[in-house]
Design an enzyme around this catalytic site. Structure first.
Site: not given
Ligand code: NAD
Length: 398
Positions: A8-12, A164
């Site tokens: 894997g050549a992502g961040y890690a 986002e």
């Molecule tokens: P997440 O798990 O953080 O959020 C998913 C959201 O979907 C939750 O609020 C959850 O309640 C909702 N959900 C789940 N099942 C559902 C359903 N059936 N119906 C409706 N809503 C539902 O996932 P993510 O946003 O993809 O993030 C993944 C990881 O990546 C996290 O750890 C996050 O912190 C990280 N991330 C960080 C950043 C940043 O630092 N800027 C940006 C993107 C992602």
């Protein structure tokens, strides 16, 4: 000479590679299905069409030091921890003394019917590009048919990724409106969330900042609305114990992620593709296998649960795994990993963001600026100065 394989050549993975290439007693093989690295934290910009993919990718070759490292572009099939081998799809079996598993994340559908078939995912460059191609096609269809469903964009889940993406879609509205030949206000953006509130990791003040923007931008945020099924062009969710349907031609799935399927298929003890690793980031049963990034779970002893997967923790794990491999090759003891959080900032659109820098709450343009600086820092740590100059975030899109 010891053989290290990095998968894997992502961040890690790339962070590990850059650190390990400073050693002179190793040969490294890096494997990735792509010949480029991508900034996973910016995929929403490509999905919304605000940035071309070229802005968020750079060639892996730019980081590879050919004197020490061989890069193989291929798909990892399974890892055999006993035999110390990795099966690849096209190339011969790879043998290693030390292995770094950094295979990243995939979409998690939680088995919700139709999610895989009828919603678009946004987990890599190809799927992010597909989202934007789809939006463009739907805008054109509206022009031909005048059916409002083509102007409706639904983001499933209001986690970091969902929020986002909503902000990025809002930034793209004028462009979509031109394609459909409508006023931007006619395009409807929905975000459907199971929980009663959004982003529980932030305090009320920051969450309110986000909610105020969504409100000002006329985003339809539906909370307490768990999605039960995705049918073709239809989201089925429940609200106050009643099933509801929303018709929309664009449905994007961002309800969470799991680690690579290779983890489960290789027999590691995992939960949603993540392995609870030892304090030094090695696998519980094999001290020559490091599991890092989105396939890894490290306990946050204060929070009493694993740290969330982020680009930031992946970079720190990569650096730490490289340090520990260097220790092991010299017969020294490995060190315990400690996560030093710089904070977390979520963007909503190109000029707005909110979150924490260290433990200080920030919002608005300063937060957006901080987020770009955090991204430049990660670009520097994986790609180096050349990539920061070419791909760094120094200003706004236009
Ligand atoms: P997440 O798990 O953080 O959020 C998913 C959201 O979907 C939750 O609020 C959850 O309640 C909702 N959900 C789940 N099942 C559902 C359903 N059936 N119906 C409706 N809503 C539902 O996932 P993510 O946003 O993809 O993030 C993944 C990881 O990546 C996290 O750890 C996050 O912190 C990280 N991330 C960080 C950043 C940043 O630092 N800027 C940006 C993107 C992602």
């Amino acid at each position: 000479m010891k053989e290290v394989a990095i998968l894997g050549a992502g961040y890690a993975g790339l962070r590990t590679l850059r650190e390990l290439q400073k050693q002179d007693n190793l040969h490294i093989t890096l494997v990735d299905r792509n010949d480029y690295h991508y900034e996973a934290t910016d995929l929403h910009e490509v999905a919304a069409g605000n940035q071309p993919k070229e802005k968020i990718i750079y060639p892996i070759d730019d980081v590879v030091d050919e004197k020490i490292t061989t890069f193989i572009q291929d798909e990892v099939v399974t890892i055999n921890s006993e035999q110390q081998t990795v099966e690849l799809k096209e190339n011969e079996l790879l043998h290693y003394d030390y292995l770094v598993v950094a295979l990243g994340f995939e979409t998690e559908t939680f088995g919700i019917p139709g999610a895989e078939e009828n919603a678009l995912e946004m987990v890599n460059v190809k799927t992010a590009e597909k989202v934007y191609e789809h939006i463009q096609a739907m805008m054109k269809k509206y022009k031909e048919t005048k059916d409002k469903k083509y102007l409706r964009l639904v983001v499933c889940g209001a986690g970091f990724t969902g929020i986002e993406l909503v902000g990025a879609l809002h930034d793209g509205l004028d462009r979509y409106a031109k394609m459909a030949d409508v006023d931007p206000s006619e395009i409807e953006i929905y975000c459907i969330e199971a929980m009663s509130s959004i982003l529980p990791q932030f305090d009320d003040n920051l969450t309110q900042y986000c909610l105020d923007h969504l409100n000002e931008w006329d985003i339809h945020l539906l909370t307490s609305s768990p999605i039960k099924e995705i049918k073709p062009e239809r989201v089925i969710y429940s609200n106050e114990e009643t099933d509801k349907e929303l018709e929309a031609a664009t449905i994007i799935w961002t309800t969470g992620v799991s680690g690579s399927h290779v983890i489960g298929e290789s027999g590691f003890n995992e939960k949603r593709g993540r392995v609870m690793v030892n304090d030094d980031l090695t696998s519980p049963n094999y001290n020559n296998i490091y599991i890092i990034g989105d396939v890894s779970a490290v306990m946050d002893k204060e929070g009493n649960r694993p740290y969330p997967t982020t680009g930031q923790i992946s970079l720190q794990m990569g650096e730490h795994a490289a340090k520990n491999i260097a220790h092991q090759t010299k017969g020294e003891a490995t060190e315990t990993f400690t996560f030093n959080s710089l904070g977390s900032v979520a963007s909503i659109g190109n000029t707005h963001a909110f979150g924490y820098v260290g433990s200080t709450g920030v919002k608005g343009y300063p937060a957006s600026f901080m987020k770009k600086m955090i991204m430049n820092r990660s670009l520097l740590k994986t790609g180096g100065l050349k990539e920061v100059m070419a791909k760094g975030r120094f200003d706004l899109y236009h």
